[in-house]
Scaffold this motif. Sequence first.
Motif, PDB file in Angstrom:
ATOM      1  N   LEU A 801      51.746  37.386  43.229  1.00 46.48           N
ATOM      2  CA  LEU A 801      50.937  36.170  43.201  1.00 46.48           C
ATOM      3  C   LEU A 801      50.942  35.482  44.562  1.00 46.48           C
ATOM      4  CD1 LEU A 801      49.276  34.339  41.347  1.00 46.48           C
ATOM      5  CD2 LEU A 801      51.388  33.107  40.809  1.00 46.48           C
ATOM      6  N   GLU A 802      52.104  35.466  45.201  1.00 49.13           N
ATOM      7  CA  GLU A 802      52.183  34.883  46.542  1.00 49.13           C
ATOM      8  C   GLU A 802      51.300  35.653  47.524  1.00 49.13           C
ATOM      9  OE1 GLU A 802      55.507  34.332  50.107  1.00 49.13           O
ATOM     10  OE2 GLU A 802      56.059  35.225  48.178  1.00 49.13           O
ATOM     11  N   HIS A 803      51.346  36.974  47.430  1.00 54.73           N
ATOM     12  CA  HIS A 803      50.544  37.793  48.346  1.00 54.73           C
ATOM     13  C   HIS A 803      49.052  37.598  48.083  1.00 54.73           C
ATOM     14  CE1 HIS A 803      50.160  40.792  51.370  1.00 54.73           C
ATOM     15  NE2 HIS A 803      49.561  41.665  50.585  1.00 54.73           N
ATOM     16  N   LEU A 804      48.665  37.502  46.824  1.00 53.78           N
ATOM     17  CA  LEU A 804      47.256  37.247  46.501  1.00 53.78           C
ATOM     18  C   LEU A 804      46.795  35.918  47.085  1.00 53.78           C
ATOM     19  CD1 LEU A 804      47.027  38.361  42.759  1.00 53.78           C
ATOM     20  CD2 LEU A 804      45.991  39.493  44.722  1.00 53.78           C
ATOM     21  N   LYS A 805      47.647  34.916  47.003  1.00 56.33           N
ATOM     22  CA  LYS A 805      47.271  33.595  47.518  1.00 56.33           C
ATOM     23  C   LYS A 805      47.095  33.628  49.027  1.00 56.33           C
ATOM     24  CE  LYS A 805      46.470  29.322  46.355  1.00 56.33           C
ATOM     25  NZ  LYS A 805      45.477  28.965  45.341  1.00 56.33           N
ATOM     26  N   LYS A 806      47.960  34.355  49.706  1.00 53.84           N
ATOM     27  CA  LYS A 806      47.827  34.449  51.162  1.00 53.84           C
ATOM     28  C   LYS A 806      46.511  35.127  51.535  1.00 53.84           C
ATOM     29  CE  LYS A 806      52.791  34.596  52.142  1.00 53.84           C
ATOM     30  NZ  LYS A 806      53.906  35.404  52.683  1.00 53.84           N
ATOM     31  N   LEU A 807      46.186  36.192  50.819  1.00 54.06           N
ATOM     32  CA  LEU A 807      44.928  36.879  51.098  1.00 54.06           C
ATOM     33  C   LEU A 807      43.729  36.003  50.755  1.00 54.06           C
ATOM     34  CD1 LEU A 807      45.803  40.444  49.809  1.00 54.06           C
ATOM     35  CD2 LEU A 807      45.479  39.757  52.174  1.00 54.06           C
ATOM     36  N   HIS A 808      43.856  35.220  49.698  1.00 55.45           N
ATOM     37  CA  HIS A 808      42.776  34.318  49.313  1.00 55.45           C
ATOM     38  C   HIS A 808      42.517  33.275  50.398  1.00 55.45           C
ATOM     39  CE1 HIS A 808      40.153  31.910  46.853  1.00 55.45           C
ATOM     40  NE2 HIS A 808      40.970  30.876  46.926  1.00 55.45           N
ATOM     41  N   LYS A 809      43.598  32.730  50.965  1.00 63.07           N
ATOM     42  CA  LYS A 809      43.426  31.721  52.009  1.00 63.07           C
ATOM     43  C   LYS A 809      42.953  32.332  53.318  1.00 63.07           C
ATOM     44  CE  LYS A 809      46.457  28.038  50.450  1.00 63.07           C
ATOM     45  NZ  LYS A 809      47.488  27.066  50.846  1.00 63.07           N
ATOM     46  N   SER A 810      43.246  33.606  53.517  1.00 65.73           N
ATOM     47  CA  SER A 810      42.780  34.254  54.738  1.00 65.73           C
ATOM     48  C   SER A 810      41.364  34.805  54.599  1.00 65.73           C
ATOM     49  CB  SER A 810      43.736  35.385  55.130  1.00 65.73           C
ATOM     50  OG  SER A 810      43.762  36.378  54.120  1.00 65.73           O
ATOM     51  N   LYS A 811      40.701  34.487  53.470  1.00 61.10           N
ATOM     52  CA  LYS A 811      39.296  34.843  53.239  1.00 61.10           C
ATOM     53  C   LYS A 811      39.077  36.348  53.115  1.00 61.10           C
ATOM     54  CE  LYS A 811      38.516  30.476  53.797  1.00 61.10           C
ATOM     55  NZ  LYS A 811      38.369  29.607  52.628  1.00 61.10           N
ATOM     56  N   ASN A 812      40.081  37.056  52.582  1.00 63.24           N
ATOM     57  CA  ASN A 812      39.899  38.484  52.346  1.00 63.24           C
ATOM     58  C   ASN A 812      39.446  38.780  50.922  1.00 63.24           C
ATOM     59  OD1 ASN A 812      40.589  39.083  54.914  1.00 63.24           O
ATOM     60  ND2 ASN A 812      42.677  39.759  54.466  1.00 63.24           N
ATOM     61  N   ILE A 813      39.210  37.754  50.133  1.00 57.40           N
ATOM     62  CA  ILE A 813      38.832  37.923  48.736  1.00 57.40           C
ATOM     63  C   ILE A 813      37.353  37.593  48.586  1.00 57.40           C
ATOM     64  CG2 ILE A 813      39.169  37.007  46.423  1.00 57.40           C
ATOM     65  CD1 ILE A 813      42.075  36.745  46.994  1.00 57.40           C
ATOM     66  N   THR A 814      36.645  38.457  47.891  1.00 59.28           N
ATOM     67  CA  THR A 814      35.181  38.303  47.784  1.00 59.28           C
ATOM     68  C   THR A 814      34.739  37.701  46.462  1.00 59.28           C
ATOM     69  OG1 THR A 814      34.997  40.566  46.956  1.00 59.28           O
ATOM     70  CG2 THR A 814      34.840  40.246  49.334  1.00 59.28           C
ATOM     71  N   ASP A 815      35.472  37.941  45.393  1.00 63.68           N
ATOM     72  CA  ASP A 815      35.059  37.477  44.064  1.00 63.68           C
ATOM     73  C   ASP A 815      36.096  36.497  43.543  1.00 63.68           C
ATOM     74  OD1 ASP A 815      34.351  37.125  41.393  1.00 63.68           O
ATOM     75  OD2 ASP A 815      33.473  39.127  41.289  1.00 63.68           O
ATOM     76  N   ASN A 816      35.792  35.203  43.614  1.00 67.50           N
ATOM     77  CA  ASN A 816      36.747  34.193  43.186  1.00 67.50           C
ATOM     78  C   ASN A 816      36.938  34.191  41.678  1.00 67.50           C
ATOM     79  OD1 ASN A 816      37.485  33.113  45.689  1.00 67.50           O
ATOM     80  ND2 ASN A 816      35.609  31.884  45.784  1.00 67.50           N
ATOM     81  N   TYR A 817      35.918  34.574  40.919  1.00 63.38           N
ATOM     82  CA  TYR A 817      36.053  34.584  39.463  1.00 63.38           C
ATOM     83  C   TYR A 817      37.098  35.612  39.028  1.00 63.38           C
ATOM     84  CZ  TYR A 817      34.974  35.229  34.542  1.00 63.38           C
ATOM     85  OH  TYR A 817      35.067  35.338  33.182  1.00 63.38           O
ATOM     86  N   ILE A 818      36.985  36.825  39.544  1.00 61.50           N
ATOM     87  CA  ILE A 818      37.971  37.855  39.213  1.00 61.50           C
ATOM     88  C   ILE A 818      39.343  37.467  39.743  1.00 61.50           C
ATOM     89  CG2 ILE A 818      38.566  40.288  39.476  1.00 61.50           C
ATOM     90  CD1 ILE A 818      36.197  39.841  37.710  1.00 61.50           C
ATOM     91  N   TYR A 819      39.380  36.817  40.917  1.00 62.32           N
ATOM     92  CA  TYR A 819      40.655  36.362  41.471  1.00 62.32           C
ATOM     93  C   TYR A 819      41.334  35.369  40.536  1.00 62.32           C
ATOM     94  CZ  TYR A 819      43.729  33.418  44.246  1.00 62.32           C
ATOM     95  OH  TYR A 819      44.781  32.675  44.686  1.00 62.32           O
ATOM     96  N   GLU A 820      40.584  34.386  40.040  1.00 65.42           N
ATOM     97  CA  GLU A 820      41.158  33.419  39.110  1.00 65.42           C
ATOM     98  C   GLU A 820      41.640  34.096  37.836  1.00 65.42           C
ATOM     99  OE1 GLU A 820      41.848  30.325  39.435  1.00 65.42           O
ATOM    100  OE2 GLU A 820      40.995  30.028  41.437  1.00 65.42           O
ATOM    101  N   GLU A 821      40.918  35.100  37.371  1.00 74.28           N
ATOM    102  CA  GLU A 821      41.335  35.824  36.174  1.00 74.28           C
ATOM    103  C   GLU A 821      42.645  36.561  36.418  1.00 74.28           C
ATOM    104  OE1 GLU A 821      39.501  39.016  32.936  1.00 74.28           O
ATOM    105  OE2 GLU A 821      38.555  38.745  34.892  1.00 74.28           O
ATOM    106  N   MET A 822      42.763  37.184  37.585  1.00 69.80           N
ATOM    107  CA  MET A 822      44.013  37.856  37.934  1.00 69.80           C
ATOM    108  C   MET A 822      45.163  36.864  38.000  1.00 69.80           C
ATOM    109  SD  MET A 822      43.909  41.226  38.596  1.00 69.80           S
ATOM    110  CE  MET A 822      45.108  41.477  39.881  1.00 69.80           C
ATOM    111  N   VAL A 823      44.916  35.718  38.617  1.00 71.29           N
ATOM    112  CA  VAL A 823      45.947  34.692  38.722  1.00 71.29           C
ATOM    113  C   VAL A 823      46.386  34.228  37.342  1.00 71.29           C
ATOM    114  CG1 VAL A 823      46.390  32.317  39.480  1.00 71.29           C
ATOM    115  CG2 VAL A 823      45.274  33.939  41.026  1.00 71.29           C
ATOM    116  N   ASN A 824      45.456  34.052  36.426  1.00 73.94           N
ATOM    117  CA  ASN A 824      45.806  33.629  35.076  1.00 73.94           C
ATOM    118  C   ASN A 824      46.678  34.660  34.367  1.00 73.94           C
ATOM    119  OD1 ASN A 824      44.376  31.243  35.346  1.00 73.94           O
ATOM    120  ND2 ASN A 824      42.483  32.103  34.500  1.00 73.94           N
TER     121      ASN A 824
END
Length: 1578
Positions: A801-824
């Motif tokens: 989860l920490e690694h996902l958040k770092k990638l999210h803040k570094s703008k390496n994530i393209t689909d925020n909906y799927i990202y939020e689902e993964m986080v949940n």
Amino acid sequence: MGDYKNIFKDVVNSDVNVNYTNNDITEKKEVYQIEISQNGKFAATFDTANLRIKILQNTDYRPSQFNKKKVNSNNNNEFETIAHFKIKDNFTIEKFYKTDYVPPLCVTQDNDYTEKNETKASELYKKVAPINSLDDLGDCMFGNYMYEEAASSDSNNSLDYLGDYMFGNDVYEEAASSDSNEKTANNKKKGEFRWSFDISNRHKNDDKYIVLVAISRTKVDEDMKETKKEKDDKKSDYVRGYLHKIKFKPIDQPIDERILKSKDTAIDMISQGSISDKPPDESNKGTAIYRIELKEDKEISAVTYYSSNISGICNFVEVLNKDNSKQQLYDSELKRFMILNFHGIYNFEFNDHFDFFNLNEKFEYPQNIRHELDNWYTFKRYNDCMRRFLSCICDKYFLIARYKNGAQSLEVYDLEKMEHVTDAKLIENTVDRYNNYIFSVSMLQFCFAQINIIKLFYIENGLQIASKKFNEIERIHLLEFIDSDEKLFIIGEDPKKKIKVIIWDLYNTGKYELMELMELDDFSINIDDIYTHLAITSGNILYVDDKGKVSSVLKKVENKIKDKEDKKNNDKLATRTTDKVENRIKHKEDKKNNDNNKTLEFKNLVYRETCVFSGCGNEYKCLYYKKNGTEEEILGLIVGRYTVQIWHQIRDDSKNKDDLPNNGEPFLEYIWSNRIPVNQERERTKLRIENFKCEMNDGPHDELNFRLKIFWFERNDSSKPEEYTKMTEHEIMKEEDDEINRIEKELKKLERIKDLVNEEEKEKRKQEIINDCVKVKIREKVIQRKDIKKSHAVRHACKALEHLKKLHKSKNITDNYIYEEMVNYIEHIIWRFAKYEPENFRLLDVRYNLMKRLILCDCDRLIKFILFGDEETAENKIDYRHVPSNKSWPGKEFLKDDDLDFDKRKDGLKENKRIKLENNMELAIYHFRGRELKDAIIVAYLLEYYSRNPTNCVDWMCTVTKAIPLLFEYNYDDFAKKLFVRCFADQCDFSSQDPDEIIPKEYLESHNNDNKFRAFRTMVKLLKSDKCDKYKWYNDWIRAKLISFKTKIFKNYGSFEKSPLALRVVPFPGFTINSIKKQKREYTFFEFISNIILFLFIPRWHRVNRNESNKLSPFSRMIMNENNDDIYDNPAIEAVINFRWQQTKIVMYSFCLRFIIFAICFMLISLAYLKHGNIINGNISFTLIFIFYYLAFYQLCTEVSRCLYRGFKKFFGDLLNIFDIIYIILSVSVMSIMLKNFQLSNGFENVEETDSRLVVGISFSVFLIWVKFILYLRLISDIGIYIYYVVIIFEAIIPFLWFMLAVIIAFAHTMFILLRDPKNMKIKDSTYSGNVTNSSTNETLNIKLKPDFDPASSDNPFSSFITAVEAAYFWINGNWVQKDKFDFWAVDLLTLVASIFLVIILQNILIAFMNGVYLTAGAKGKQRLLRYRASCIVCFEGLYHIRFWNPEPEPKYIHYFSQAKIFGEWYNTRKDYDKNPIYKGFEGMSKFKRRVYKEMDYDKFSILKYWNNNKNTKIIEDFKNVSNGFNDSIENLIKRNEGKSSIDEFEEIYEVKNTLEVEVKKFQLKLEKLRNLKLYES
């Protein structure tokens, strides 16, 4: 030595040659003991019967490896002998043995005699007078009641029962009665003396290695009990002195057989030295230290230091040296050697080469255990205190349990520093009666065991980490941290008196392994021999048998566990083989039907990571497939770019999606991330599968078995960093990619020749390729089904989860909906574990710092649940899942390189260099810096959580203490304000001690009527004996007399009634402790004189600059960043300031004294100039001038130092600092101008006329000097408050004064325009007439006076704008010059308007406003005064201090007291403060989405099963209530029908009732078994 009488023998430097031998006779039955060095590398055995000592190297040495690479233990079972020798009764060495020598066993021992002695010992153990009750005795132990022995002999409770709990199974000594006529001499000696010994670590001395072995023969009646002589005179036998020294050098030469047969000849041979070989007196005690010098681990010589005047428990205190940069543990340093007995703790001084041992200090025991010793170990028939001390000592710590006022607590002392370290309060599973206890220490925690309950605490703050009760054992005897402090090894006995071993896996699974000790190979031990035949320390556990053979207990346990696992695996393998044969045909048929469909079935879950991260290629593997009709269940493994995921899906096309788990969609079971730095994450560094194995089955999930090995590439940190500084990131990545391509080609080439190379050669070739890597390194990971446990899944989920958040803040994530689902999904995995296993979650957080990862992930809703659970009030919060700490796990750094800069903030690099974060509270504040309060809600959660729990222990605020400066630095003042009110308004004394034990005696004896809040330093150092105090004459004859005189004055002239005192503690531990390096040193007479000169004449400089503010204490950094006075409005901060002010005011008074001398010199020289004279003579004047310039230079240097310390912006932002520089420069300038006319012979006598401009300069300089003097009066509290009254009133009215000035200027400008040139304006002619008499002629004259007013000249104040403003200002005083001189209607009209608006309205408003401000200036004035003192304290802390003795360190806890009514008054003024949680007002404004975590419909199908403790407990209680209610209903039915039914009907009802009662009892019995099963599984 002073006047002390040295009863030790003089130091003798003599060499004695001793032969080696391989032949000896064992005359007595062997009685072995074993000890192990603190680091576990060496051990020593001691045969107390035959006095043989053997030093061995631990071949099963298990170092504390806190990195990922664990060092396997040596498979060699034989321990290497380093030295082996025999001593005589006078502690001298009799002979050396060859290292391979094995002494013969004793064959003359009479078995009947031994059996007879054992029987007699057992009888002596039970032959103890009974007492009335255990409670009375327990009260005696804790000092609550005086011990009263029961007179009756038929009491049920006896001392054998109590002694079994207090001292284990130690044998009680037989009472000294007159009818004991059958004692033998051997039994008498055995009862009078006991042995104690210890071994040190190996220490390097030039080209040699030194190992120390200490042995003490303790005379129990003298040194382990209070003697009658000591009880009468209350004086210790402590004296100083050096131990006797003899050097024994072994020589390797043939030994004549006659020597072996003649004992006298052997003694004569040893008597070559200067020591007489007189037969020892067996009644003497003694202590010896053997310094064994080794070269390349071979014995070369031995030096003995001994004395026959002291005995007790020997203890070497070792401290590990730690290199913070590499986080590796190196060899230890021997800090102390001490002996503990009934009288105290004796410390021996030595040098680095151990050339001498000098008894130089004696320390007293803490008050608690001293009281216990004086009240219990004074009766000869009761046991001695030796076992009591042994239970208190572990490593370098001394622990004492305390039970008082219904609370049990622990006091921990550091024997290296001889001071109190921490207090630990037991909050659950407390034992309300005295019992023997033991404890063990790791790098961060200490473990306390009592009966069968174990508790873990932080050494740093005393907070409880875990508590567990082991029902399988009745009592715990030994425990030790093993496997780098990750497991706990426990030895105890069950109710059947069998010795059991428990290995508790603290952090990985939370489960424990239970086995019987006798099941181990070649292992035989009973309860009585545990403490002598087992040695434990630093994760090493050794055992010596009755023959002297040493073996590793851990190795035996590991072998036993391995055998069990192998047997279990073989059984499973046999079962699986049978199942495979039966299901092989079915699998073949299913495979044909499902191979074509599996890809489609996994399609929805394969691309889960691909959708989230662009350009990501995934690989998937089927782990589990089961088809039951139309329902299909799938477990799929996905290997993405940097994560490994396991998804679970249950689908059925014939059912509605709402009836399927998770609507038929896949749900996440497990996720692991390689956590590669964000700047290195790309396609070339993705995960690669090296091999994958999986056994397909359609049985339960527990039988799932797979093994996945993956690898990936990362940047090699060991490469030259200077090369990277010259390259861009793109160039670095290109070179890395080129090397990765080369390595991949070589690995593929190696795979192609796999048929030509065997596996070993292939692995060797592969390792060579890996070793050739320069720019990159290969990381590997193996994931197996057996590793996917609940604790592992949660730990890996937090990291992912920490690694996902770092990638999210570094703008390496393209689909925020799927990202939020993964986080949940990931948060749900963590939430389930935190909910159902809170204690295991807490342990995981201790080991892996899960809270840090959640903070970096901005998991506000999950953090809130972890801290507060489902309920938000403190009353309903039961399970706490997080414990604060400032220390990371050994070998681990708190932050990784990209933890703070992964979002590429511009100020990140600069800030990270200045601020060193050490805990989660600091990280949270720094992580959310710059955000609004509503977006930093996690900070409020943590502050609320920590501020609630100090009601149990003040150390809950240990992380908040360090984080408080950051709250003010990053403008989170609102959080800080609520925190301060919460901490201080709800505060009480947290100590388990009585206030009378903490408040100094001199304060208790005074009346304290005029004191508000008085802070003091609690005694943390162990007191030294009076006889070893070098300043005893001062303490006895001066200090004691002064204190007695002061006390007498208070008693005779103070108030008649003493006010009750209330004790409090500042709830910020370590609040005033800074990190500025300090070195203790001995000051010589020359240094003392030189320091006086430096103190008087050299300006103070600051030892830290503005860029090193992090070295200051949290208190000082808070003061530097605060911008309001609210923080000073509480008793604790006032107490801290008063505490630190005691030292600061000495420096401030010295500055004030220098200023006064400076001012006097200036005024005297100025007076001489104005009088055109001299001061006594020219030499005096010259001296004053020299002192003036020196003090001006001193003060100017002080201001420059302060400017560099505070920074230019902050320094010149304070007007008072500018004022200080101005008055110094102006005074020096005026003095320099005056000295142009100064002559050494006559001073200023040659001055004919004073310069008016110089006089003005003198007057202004004197004025500024007086203003500075008034400001120095702030050092006096009563005057300083009134100074700040004026300042506060002026600050309050200054806006109104600016408004009045504007009005005055408006009227002045109007009058200036009107009266500037009044040519056509009529002037009032005022004529004054009267009679005058000429005194010489007595003639009376009638005269008339007419003023000569010229409106065009300066007579008219409104002729210029400046004078017009001045005239308009004096209207306030009634000076209406325009009305008196001009006769014009416009002037009269403006005068009327001005008098109404300016005088009547504004002036009265100002008076009323000043009156209102004055009413509030009282409280504000005190706060301003405290703020001034606090700023002085900050300046003082950074100064270079000139000392004349070593100061005491800053205390961790600051206690303060005051009259109880003052605290009551303060609380009453804050009774209406906001009692809502700190986060309450900000949560509603935040982006926080209210989400209540709940069970999902797919949780019951998950491979991670949880026992819902709360739910099942409630079900059990409901069933019990139903059964009890049923019985009550039957009874009520019978009562209602009495007299209404026949006898037969009643008999029938009773039969039904009896039948139902039997069934209900069976039902309750099953419920109880279910409860026990639940407790066991949890």
